[in-house]
Design a protein around this motif. Structure first.
Motif, mmCIF file in Angstrom:
data_model
loop_
_atom_site.group_PDB
_atom_site.id
_atom_site.type_symbol
_atom_site.label_atom_id
_atom_site.label_comp_id
_atom_site.label_asym_id
_atom_site.label_seq_id
_atom_site.Cartn_x
_atom_site.Cartn_y
_atom_site.Cartn_z
ATOM 1 N N GLN A 139 9.405 2.144 35.264
ATOM 2 C CA GLN A 139 9.272 3.136 36.334
ATOM 3 C C GLN A 139 10.610 3.785 36.590
ATOM 4 O OE1 GLN A 139 6.017 3.744 36.713
ATOM 5 N NE2 GLN A 139 5.833 2.162 35.399
ATOM 6 N N ALA A 140 10.606 4.830 36.990
ATOM 7 C CA ALA A 140 12.058 5.747 37.546
ATOM 8 C C ALA A 140 11.888 6.170 38.856
ATOM 9 C CB ALA A 140 12.298 6.727 36.328
ATOM 10 N N GLY A 141 13.165 6.415 39.367
ATOM 11 C CA GLY A 141 13.274 6.947 40.824
ATOM 12 C C GLY A 141 12.202 6.234 41.852
ATOM 13 N N PRO A 142 11.496 7.140 42.442
ATOM 14 C CA PRO A 142 10.589 6.770 43.361
ATOM 15 C C PRO A 142 9.492 5.835 43.163
ATOM 16 C CG PRO A 142 10.921 9.085 43.905
ATOM 17 C CD PRO A 142 11.636 8.358 42.712
ATOM 18 N N PHE A 161 9.880 3.649 40.573
ATOM 19 C CA PHE A 161 10.372 2.421 40.565
ATOM 20 C C PHE A 161 10.606 1.719 42.058
ATOM 21 C CE2 PHE A 161 14.089 -0.476 41.171
ATOM 22 C CZ PHE A 161 13.975 -1.347 39.897
ATOM 23 N N ASP A 162 10.975 2.424 42.971
ATOM 24 C CA ASP A 162 11.269 1.588 44.214
ATOM 25 C C ASP A 162 10.103 1.323 44.750
ATOM 26 O OD1 ASP A 162 13.718 2.462 43.932
ATOM 27 O OD2 ASP A 162 13.865 4.370 45.272
ATOM 28 N N ARG A 163 8.911 2.069 44.678
ATOM 29 C CA ARG A 163 7.609 1.664 45.088
ATOM 30 C C ARG A 163 7.148 0.369 44.474
ATOM 31 N NH1 ARG A 163 6.406 7.270 45.407
ATOM 32 N NH2 ARG A 163 5.490 7.111 43.326
#
Ligand code: SF4
Length: 224
Positions: free
Chosen positions: A177-180, A182-184
């Motif tokens: 995953q990338a960006g938000p 990934f964070d989630r």
């Protein structure tokens, strides 16, 4: 002989047999059987899908990038590798060759079936209170056959190997995953590991309330 030594010796004995296993065709392409490692007396066991390239090369579970992410998530949940036991549903690397390169692939139903006796032996010896399944394939073995990781992660189930089992997103999936996103996904992994730790504490307290004459295990109480 203490119970502790008995558990470790039993596990070592199973590992020695697994190391020469040829029950499925993955034996022909593996470098190492990745049996599992960690604290065999831990009430918390993490079960992943299978070894990747680095795991195959080293013989240790979760040592690549996914392993580093798992270590970070464990730390955020207040734990370290020394506090848990980690293994996979299959013990040898499953991969395909694409454009001359070996790429990890999910294990087939036949491979999982061939390898489950090793997982069964491990979990029967360790007898964890809580199992965290990392990813859908592990949850399909540990929790129920038609497990849907996105819908059912973070929920509590029982398992034939533990009174409580929960599924979390696999660190390798999170890394894709990338960006938000990934964070989630990473936040969900930490959340599920924290929930698993809290569940161990809850179940140990319930056990101790039922068995007031059994002296508490100081080492385990220091964390859980
Ligand atoms: S994947 Fe499991 S069943 Fe297949 S050879 Fe390796 S240890 Fe044996």
């Amino acid at each position: 002989m203490t119970d502790e030594r008995a558990v470790e010796e039993l596990l070592k004995e199973v590992e020695q047999r697994a190391k020469v296993c040829i029950a499925c065709h993955l034996a022909q392409t593996r470098t190492h059987v990745v049996f599992g490692e960690g604290n065999p007396r831990s009430p918390l066991v993490l079960v992943g899908e299978g070894p990747g390239e680095q795991e195959d090369l080293t013989g240790r579970p979760f040592v690549g990038r996914a392993g580093a992410l798992l270590d970070r998530a464990l730390r955020e949940a207040g734990m370290g590798r020394q506090h848990v036991y980690i293994c996979n549903i299959i013990k040898c690397r499953a991969f395909t060759i694409e454009n001359g390169r070996a790429r990890n692939r999910p294990p087939t139903a036949d491979e999982i079936q061939a390898c489950t006796p090793w997982l069964d032996a491990q979990l029967t010896i360790i007898r964890p209170l809580v199992i965290v399944c990392l990813g859908g394939p592990a949850a399909s073995v540990i929790i129920h056959k038609n497990f849907r990781i996105m819908q059912e992660r973070g929920q509590w189930f029982t398992s034939r190997w533990a009174p409580a089992a929960i599924a979390a997103l696999h660190p390798a999936y999170i890394l894709r995953q990338a960006g938000p996103a990934f964070d989630r996904a990473y936040a969900l992994l930490v959340e599920d590991l924290k929930a698993a730790r809290a569940k161990v504490i809850e179940l140990k307290q319930r056990q101790q309330a039922q068995q007031p004459l059994v002296p508490p295990d100081e080492e385990q109480l220091s964390l859980f």
